[in-house]
Motif scaffolding. Structure first.
Motif, PDB file in Angstrom:
ATOM      1  N   SER A 127       0.837  -1.195   0.000  1.00 19.96           N
ATOM      2  CA  SER A 127       0.000   0.000   0.000  1.00 19.96           C
ATOM      3  C   SER A 127       0.871   1.244   0.000  1.00 19.96           C
ATOM      4  O   SER A 127       1.796   1.368   0.818  1.00 19.96           O
ATOM      5  CB  SER A 127      -0.915  -0.001   1.238  1.00 19.96           C
ATOM      6  N   GLY A 128       0.572   2.152  -0.931  1.00 19.94           N
ATOM      7  CA  GLY A 128       1.271   3.425  -0.982  1.00 19.94           C
ATOM      8  C   GLY A 128       2.766   3.260  -1.173  1.00 19.94           C
ATOM      9  O   GLY A 128       3.232   2.488  -2.022  1.00 19.94           O
ATOM     10  N   GLU A 129       3.532   3.980  -0.355  1.00 21.45           N
ATOM     11  CA  GLU A 129       4.981   3.894  -0.479  1.00 21.45           C
ATOM     12  C   GLU A 129       5.520   2.549  -0.014  1.00 21.45           C
ATOM     13  O   GLU A 129       6.672   2.199  -0.298  1.00 21.45           O
ATOM     14  CB  GLU A 129       5.646   5.024   0.317  1.00 21.45           C
ATOM     15  N   PHE A 130       4.705   1.806   0.710  1.00 24.67           N
ATOM     16  CA  PHE A 130       5.131   0.476   1.163  1.00 24.67           C
ATOM     17  C   PHE A 130       4.550  -0.586   0.248  1.00 24.67           C
ATOM     18  O   PHE A 130       3.672  -1.371   0.613  1.00 24.67           O
ATOM     19  CB  PHE A 130       4.700   0.248   2.613  1.00 24.67           C
ATOM     20  N   SER A 131       4.993  -0.567  -0.960  1.00 19.94           N
ATOM     21  CA  SER A 131       4.513  -1.523  -1.960  1.00 19.94           C
ATOM     22  C   SER A 131       5.693  -2.020  -2.789  1.00 19.94           C
ATOM     23  O   SER A 131       6.708  -1.352  -2.911  1.00 19.94           O
ATOM     24  CB  SER A 131       3.455  -0.897  -2.872  1.00 19.94           C
ATOM     25  N   ILE A 132       5.519  -3.193  -3.341  1.00 17.96           N
ATOM     26  CA  ILE A 132       6.564  -3.840  -4.132  1.00 17.96           C
ATOM     27  C   ILE A 132       5.945  -4.343  -5.429  1.00 17.96           C
ATOM     28  O   ILE A 132       4.829  -4.894  -5.424  1.00 17.96           O
ATOM     29  CB  ILE A 132       7.198  -5.020  -3.366  1.00 17.96           C
ATOM     30  N   GLU A 133       6.652  -4.174  -6.518  1.00 20.94           N
ATOM     31  CA  GLU A 133       6.218  -4.727  -7.804  1.00 20.94           C
ATOM     32  C   GLU A 133       7.184  -5.824  -8.228  1.00 20.94           C
ATOM     33  O   GLU A 133       8.400  -5.647  -8.214  1.00 20.94           O
ATOM     34  CB  GLU A 133       6.157  -3.653  -8.881  1.00 20.94           C
ATOM     35  N   VAL A 134       6.611  -6.991  -8.553  1.00 15.09           N
ATOM     36  CA  VAL A 134       7.384  -8.132  -9.037  1.00 15.09           C
ATOM     37  C   VAL A 134       7.048  -8.306 -10.508  1.00 15.09           C
ATOM     38  O   VAL A 134       5.873  -8.338 -10.891  1.00 15.09           O
ATOM     39  CB  VAL A 134       7.036  -9.415  -8.254  1.00 15.09           C
ATOM     40  N   ARG A 135       8.087  -8.432 -11.353  1.00 11.63           N
ATOM     41  CA  ARG A 135       7.815  -8.564 -12.790  1.00 11.63           C
ATOM     42  C   ARG A 135       8.861  -9.468 -13.437  1.00 11.63           C
ATOM     43  O   ARG A 135      10.059  -9.234 -13.311  1.00 11.63           O
ATOM     44  CB  ARG A 135       7.809  -7.205 -13.468  1.00 11.63           C
ATOM     45  N   SER A 136       8.380 -10.499 -14.130  1.00 13.66           N
ATOM     46  CA  SER A 136       9.258 -11.328 -14.950  1.00 13.66           C
ATOM     47  C   SER A 136       8.948 -11.162 -16.430  1.00 13.66           C
ATOM     48  O   SER A 136       9.706 -11.614 -17.281  1.00 13.66           O
ATOM     49  CB  SER A 136       9.084 -12.805 -14.574  1.00 13.66           C
ATOM     50  N   ASP A 137       7.820 -10.489 -16.708  1.00 16.30           N
ATOM     51  CA  ASP A 137       7.354 -10.278 -18.074  1.00 16.30           C
ATOM     52  C   ASP A 137       7.603  -8.822 -18.457  1.00 16.30           C
ATOM     53  O   ASP A 137       7.215  -7.914 -17.719  1.00 16.30           O
ATOM     54  CB  ASP A 137       5.859 -10.609 -18.144  1.00 16.30           C
ATOM     55  N   PRO A 138       8.236  -8.545 -19.610  1.00 18.37           N
ATOM     56  CA  PRO A 138       8.510  -7.150 -19.995  1.00 18.37           C
ATOM     57  C   PRO A 138       7.247  -6.347 -20.291  1.00 18.37           C
ATOM     58  O   PRO A 138       7.258  -5.118 -20.180  1.00 18.37           O
ATOM     59  CB  PRO A 138       9.381  -7.289 -21.250  1.00 18.37           C
ATOM     60  N   ASP A 139       6.153  -7.028 -20.632  1.00 19.09           N
ATOM     61  CA  ASP A 139       4.911  -6.314 -20.953  1.00 19.09           C
ATOM     62  C   ASP A 139       3.711  -7.125 -20.438  1.00 19.09           C
ATOM     63  O   ASP A 139       3.001  -7.776 -21.209  1.00 19.09           O
ATOM     64  CB  ASP A 139       4.802  -6.101 -22.464  1.00 19.09           C
ATOM     65  N   PRO A 140       3.443  -7.105 -19.127  1.00 19.35           N
ATOM     66  CA  PRO A 140       2.363  -7.905 -18.554  1.00 19.35           C
ATOM     67  C   PRO A 140       0.984  -7.634 -19.168  1.00 19.35           C
ATOM     68  O   PRO A 140       0.252  -8.596 -19.443  1.00 19.35           O
ATOM     69  CB  PRO A 140       2.399  -7.546 -17.064  1.00 19.35           C
ATOM     70  N   PRO A 141       0.573  -6.372 -19.397  1.00 23.41           N
ATOM     71  CA  PRO A 141      -0.757  -6.161 -19.982  1.00 23.41           C
ATOM     72  C   PRO A 141      -0.929  -6.848 -21.336  1.00 23.41           C
ATOM     73  O   PRO A 141      -1.981  -7.428 -21.627  1.00 23.41           O
ATOM     74  CB  PRO A 141      -0.846  -4.640 -20.111  1.00 23.41           C
ATOM     75  N   ALA A 142       0.105  -6.806 -22.164  1.00 25.13           N
ATOM     76  CA  ALA A 142       0.016  -7.436 -23.480  1.00 25.13           C
ATOM     77  C   ALA A 142      -0.065  -8.947 -23.349  1.00 25.13           C
ATOM     78  O   ALA A 142      -0.847  -9.613 -24.047  1.00 25.13           O
ATOM     79  CB  ALA A 142       1.226  -7.035 -24.337  1.00 25.13           C
ATOM     80  N   THR A 143       0.729  -9.490 -22.453  1.00 27.24           N
ATOM     81  CA  THR A 143       0.707 -10.945 -22.250  1.00 27.24           C
ATOM     82  C   THR A 143      -0.642 -11.391 -21.706  1.00 27.24           C
ATOM     83  O   THR A 143      -1.179 -12.427 -22.116  1.00 27.24           O
ATOM     84  CB  THR A 143       1.823 -11.361 -21.271  1.00 27.24           C
ATOM     85  N   LEU A 144      -1.202 -10.611 -20.796  1.00 26.47           N
ATOM     86  CA  LEU A 144      -2.510 -10.953 -20.228  1.00 26.47           C
ATOM     87  C   LEU A 144      -3.576 -11.018 -21.318  1.00 26.47           C
ATOM     88  O   LEU A 144      -4.364 -11.965 -21.369  1.00 26.47           O
ATOM     89  CB  LEU A 144      -2.886  -9.913 -19.166  1.00 26.47           C
ATOM     90  N   LEU A 145      -3.596 -10.026 -22.191  1.00 30.09           N
ATOM     91  CA  LEU A 145      -4.584 -10.002 -23.276  1.00 30.09           C
ATOM     92  C   LEU A 145      -4.350 -11.134 -24.277  1.00 30.09           C
ATOM     93  O   LEU A 145      -5.300 -11.731 -24.790  1.00 30.09           O
ATOM     94  CB  LEU A 145      -4.535  -8.657 -23.990  1.00 30.09           C
ATOM     95  N   ARG A 146      -3.100 -11.418 -24.539  1.00 26.89           N
ATOM     96  CA  ARG A 146      -2.774 -12.414 -25.563  1.00 26.89           C
ATOM     97  C   ARG A 146      -2.925 -13.849 -25.046  1.00 26.89           C
ATOM     98  O   ARG A 146      -3.493 -14.709 -25.716  1.00 26.89           O
ATOM     99  CB  ARG A 146      -1.342 -12.187 -26.052  1.00 26.89           C
ATOM    100  N   GLU A 147      -2.419 -14.124 -23.845  1.00 29.35           N
ATOM    101  CA  GLU A 147      -2.353 -15.488 -23.337  1.00 29.35           C
ATOM    102  C   GLU A 147      -3.530 -15.876 -22.441  1.00 29.35           C
ATOM    103  O   GLU A 147      -3.913 -17.052 -22.378  1.00 29.35           O
ATOM    104  CB  GLU A 147      -1.049 -15.689 -22.553  1.00 29.35           C
ATOM    105  N   PHE A 148      -4.091 -14.894 -21.720  1.00 26.64           N
ATOM    106  CA  PHE A 148      -5.129 -15.220 -20.742  1.00 26.64           C
ATOM    107  C   PHE A 148      -6.329 -14.284 -20.866  1.00 26.64           C
ATOM    108  O   PHE A 148      -6.746 -13.645 -19.897  1.00 26.64           O
ATOM    109  CB  PHE A 148      -4.557 -15.138 -19.318  1.00 26.64           C
ATOM    110  N   PRO A 149      -6.929 -14.179 -22.054  1.00 30.12           N
ATOM    111  CA  PRO A 149      -8.015 -13.216 -22.239  1.00 30.12           C
ATOM    112  C   PRO A 149      -9.232 -13.491 -21.354  1.00 30.12           C
ATOM    113  O   PRO A 149      -9.958 -12.559 -20.985  1.00 30.12           O
ATOM    114  CB  PRO A 149      -8.360 -13.372 -23.727  1.00 30.12           C
ATOM    115  N   GLU A 150      -9.467 -14.774 -21.006  1.00 27.75           N
ATOM    116  CA  GLU A 150     -10.645 -15.090 -20.188  1.00 27.75           C
ATOM    117  C   GLU A 150     -10.530 -14.576 -18.756  1.00 27.75           C
ATOM    118  O   GLU A 150     -11.516 -14.530 -18.021  1.00 27.75           O
ATOM    119  CB  GLU A 150     -10.905 -16.603 -20.182  1.00 27.75           C
TER     120      GLU A 150
END
Length: 309
Positions: free
Chosen positions: A129-152
């Motif tokens: 929450s707020g400044e006490f938050s962490i983002e984990v990412r292994s995908d360079p473009d998560p939104p695109a992958t979500l739409l392409r691979e997991f549209p449901e």
């Protein structure tokens, strides 16, 4: 006048759980290995592949949690608190297994797809929450992958394997697999679900309930240990209801009459044990046992064939 039971209630429930586990193994064998014969009836799994795979996967996990509870049954005092999360996992896994075997293969297919989606999302998420938050990412473009691979799974409210809450899943079990299965599952839900939530989430009520329930005003260590035996009894009663619910769903949905009749005998015995006053049973030992592998000399595993006799 109620005849006294030969075993403490907790040991009697443990013995019944071991018997129920034998029927769970029978169901898992039929679903995963092939036909089997019980009491002269040939049992053949008729579930579609997706229903069979997802429900068996979860039922096996629930059975393992029950095995853990059997090991925890000798605990006394504060360690008993940790039995509640295990019981919650067993109950919800039995509910989900029952739901997935009774629902359409399309629902099961979504659950299978969710495994891949959740694995990907675990490595591509933001938490905190707020400044006490962490983002984990292994995908360079998560939104695109979500739409392409997991549209449901795109869109608000679509990021789970089912949109139904637990009571609604139980209702669907009742509609599709019969009221016997749903009635057992809803009883398990009522007995454990909310209490385990309070304890799992570390709420003040959850802590207070565990430390004070069943004490009857007594303030001694012996009284507290005896109270934790009552916690274990309630946990086993709830989880046994859930296990019976799954067996009733599995055998009933596929019209396997011989094991379904055996499940009814297990459930009748469960009701008999859980409805008797505590004075009908000898007291369970209140000393703490560190070895979770220790078994009562009077609670031996029972062959499923015995239930029909």
């Amino acid at each position: 006048m109620v005849d006294s039971e030969k075993l403490p209630l907790l040991d009697a429930l443990r013995g019944l759980a071991m018997l129920q586990q034998e029927f769970l193994r029978l169901a898992l064998f039929v679903a995963s290995e092939g036909p089997a014969t019980f009491e002269g009836e040939k049992l053949t799994c008729s579930l579609a592949d997706g229903q069979r795979r997802t429900s068996t996967f979860l039922a096996m996990a629930a059975g393992q949690s029950l095995e853990t509870l059997l090991r925890m049954a000798k605990l006394r005092g504060i360690p008993v608190r940790d039995a509640y999360p295990v019981a919650r996992s067993a109950i919800e896994s039995f509910v989900n297994a029952s739901y997935l075997l009774a629902e359409s293969n399309e629902i099961a297919a979504r659950a299978i797809r969710y495994v891949d989606f959740a694995a990907w999302r675990h490595h591509n998420r933001k938490f905190g929450s707020g400044e006490f938050s962490i983002e984990v990412r292994s995908d360079p473009d998560p939104p695109a992958t979500l739409l392409r691979e997991f549209p449901e799974f795109c869109g608000k409210g679509k990021g789970s394997w089912t949109s139904l809450d637990v009571p609604s899943r139980i209702r669907r079990v009742g509609e599709l697999a019969g009221p016997r299965a749903a009635s057992r599952l809803v009883a398990a839900y009522g007995l454990i679900y909310s209490l385990s939530s309070e304890i799992i989430h570390g709420s003040p009520f959850g802590a207070s309930y565990f430390y004070s329930a069943h004490l009857n005003g007594e303030r001694t260590t012996e009284a507290f240990h005896a109270a934790t035996v009552r916690h274990l009894e309630e946990i086993f009663i709830g989880v046994l209801h859930a296990g019976c619910g799954y067996l009733a769903a599995f055998f009933g949905y596929q019209n396997m009459q011989a094991p379904l009749k055996a499940e009814e005998k297990i459930f009748t015995r469960l009701l008999d044990l859980s409805s008797k006053p505590s004075t009908a049973f000898p007291c369970a030992p209140i000393h703490e046992v560190e070895d979770g592998n220790e078994q009562s000399n009077n609670a031996e595993p029972i062959n499923p064939q015995d239930a029909a006799q």
